[in-house]
Design an enzyme around this catalytic site. Sequence first.
Site, PDB file in Angstrom:
ATOM      1  N   LYS A  17      19.904  -7.243  20.326  1.00 43.33           N
ATOM      2  CA  LYS A  17      19.470  -8.231  21.323  1.00 43.33           C
ATOM      3  C   LYS A  17      20.108  -8.004  22.689  1.00 43.33           C
ATOM      4  CE  LYS A  17      22.524 -11.795  19.512  1.00 43.33           C
ATOM      5  NZ  LYS A  17      23.578 -11.892  20.515  1.00 43.33           N
ATOM      6  N   ARG A  92      23.951 -21.389  20.083  1.00 48.66           N
ATOM      7  CA  ARG A  92      24.287 -20.735  18.825  1.00 48.66           C
ATOM      8  C   ARG A  92      24.257 -21.705  17.662  1.00 48.66           C
ATOM      9  NH1 ARG A  92      26.548 -15.621  20.159  1.00 48.66           N
ATOM     10  NH2 ARG A  92      27.792 -14.667  18.542  1.00 48.66           N
ATOM     11  N   ARG A 137      35.434  -1.945  18.915  1.00 49.86           N
ATOM     12  CA  ARG A 137      35.548  -3.336  19.373  1.00 49.86           C
ATOM     13  C   ARG A 137      36.488  -4.092  18.440  1.00 49.86           C
ATOM     14  NH1 ARG A 137      30.073  -6.324  21.222  1.00 49.86           N
ATOM     15  NH2 ARG A 137      31.014  -7.906  19.908  1.00 49.86           N
ATOM     16  N   ARG A 148      30.657 -13.267  10.893  1.00 53.49           N
ATOM     17  CA  ARG A 148      29.716 -13.595  11.972  1.00 53.49           C
ATOM     18  C   ARG A 148      28.275 -13.632  11.462  1.00 53.49           C
ATOM     19  NH1 ARG A 148      30.501  -9.646  16.471  1.00 53.49           N
ATOM     20  NH2 ARG A 148      31.723  -8.476  15.003  1.00 53.49           N
TER      21      ARG A 148
HETATM   22  P1  AMP Z   1      28.320 -12.071  20.872  1.00 61.01           P
HETATM   23  O1  AMP Z   1      28.641 -10.983  21.823  1.00 61.01           O
HETATM   24  O2  AMP Z   1      27.157 -12.934  21.306  1.00 61.01           O
HETATM   25  O3  AMP Z   1      28.186 -11.604  19.468  1.00 61.01           O
HETATM   26  O4  AMP Z   1      29.584 -13.079  20.888  1.00 61.01           O
HETATM   27  C1  AMP Z   1      30.867 -12.634  20.536  1.00 61.01           C
HETATM   28  C2  AMP Z   1      31.730 -13.818  20.140  1.00 61.01           C
HETATM   29  O5  AMP Z   1      31.845 -14.738  21.242  1.00 61.01           O
HETATM   30  C3  AMP Z   1      31.208 -14.653  18.993  1.00 61.01           C
HETATM   31  O6  AMP Z   1      31.550 -14.100  17.739  1.00 61.01           O
HETATM   32  C4  AMP Z   1      31.902 -15.980  19.245  1.00 61.01           C
HETATM   33  O7  AMP Z   1      33.267 -15.931  18.876  1.00 61.01           O
HETATM   34  C5  AMP Z   1      31.847 -16.077  20.761  1.00 61.01           C
HETATM   35  N1  AMP Z   1      30.609 -16.725  21.226  1.00 61.01           N
HETATM   36  C6  AMP Z   1      29.584 -16.136  21.909  1.00 61.01           C
HETATM   37  N2  AMP Z   1      28.620 -17.028  22.184  1.00 61.01           N
HETATM   38  C7  AMP Z   1      29.029 -18.215  21.674  1.00 61.01           C
HETATM   39  C8  AMP Z   1      28.468 -19.511  21.605  1.00 61.01           C
HETATM   40  N3  AMP Z   1      27.260 -19.778  22.124  1.00 61.01           N
HETATM   41  N4  AMP Z   1      29.190 -20.485  21.000  1.00 61.01           N
HETATM   42  C9  AMP Z   1      30.398 -20.246  20.473  1.00 61.01           C
HETATM   43  N5  AMP Z   1      30.976 -19.042  20.468  1.00 61.01           N
HETATM   44  C10 AMP Z   1      30.315 -18.021  21.068  1.00 61.01           C
END
Ligand code: AMP
Length: 198
Positions: A17, A92, A137, A148
Amino acid sequence: MTASARLLIVGPQGSGKGTQGVRIAESFGIPVVSTGDIFRANIKAGTELGQKVTAILEAGDLVPDELTSEIVRDRLSQEDAAHGFLLDGYPRNTTQVTHLDAFLGGRDEALDAVILLDVPREESLTRLKLRATEQGRSDDTDEAIAHRLDIYEHETAPILEVYGARGIVDRIDGVGSLDEITERIFAALDARGLRVAV
Ligand code: AMP
């Protein structure tokens, strides 16, 4: 030329995405608003926010809703998001949907489309493990990855029911080449009258 579009891209981690979001946003001339990117940038820069969320991201947990929504409201209030944006990673869960609804409703706005990148769990797992090896990462440990994906299934997938009831979800097969998937997304948006102005 900028085309107005208020979009959300949703999919499990490893669905591609991020990559697709950038492509779509560039074509529409709208900014990508990725909460994950915002958190990672703050961690890297050592800001107060970064310090607050480091352990949460490493564990693969969700940052508290109110804090996350506040950050998104600030970002969407900036000039470049006035005519559209592509949200990646937010909302989310259903609480965050409520927060976003309240914010957009206050501006007489609403999401135009929700792009769901559909990728089976096994495929996401394989891609994430590959990314972990390639990019190192720190939130890509096996345990955090599985955690996740669980959170996605239990907390994020339900938001699709909410948006589905509004008739704005486009389910896109997320298995295929990058270009094929981009084409599928454009076709779905086009069918909604969301076209890139040329
Ligand atoms: P992503 O890059 O979208 O996978 O986000 C990485 C991490 O950031 C996630 O595993 C969460 O710890 C945090 N995170 C990102 N977006 C959100 C959200 N909308 N609400 C809460 N935590 C978030």
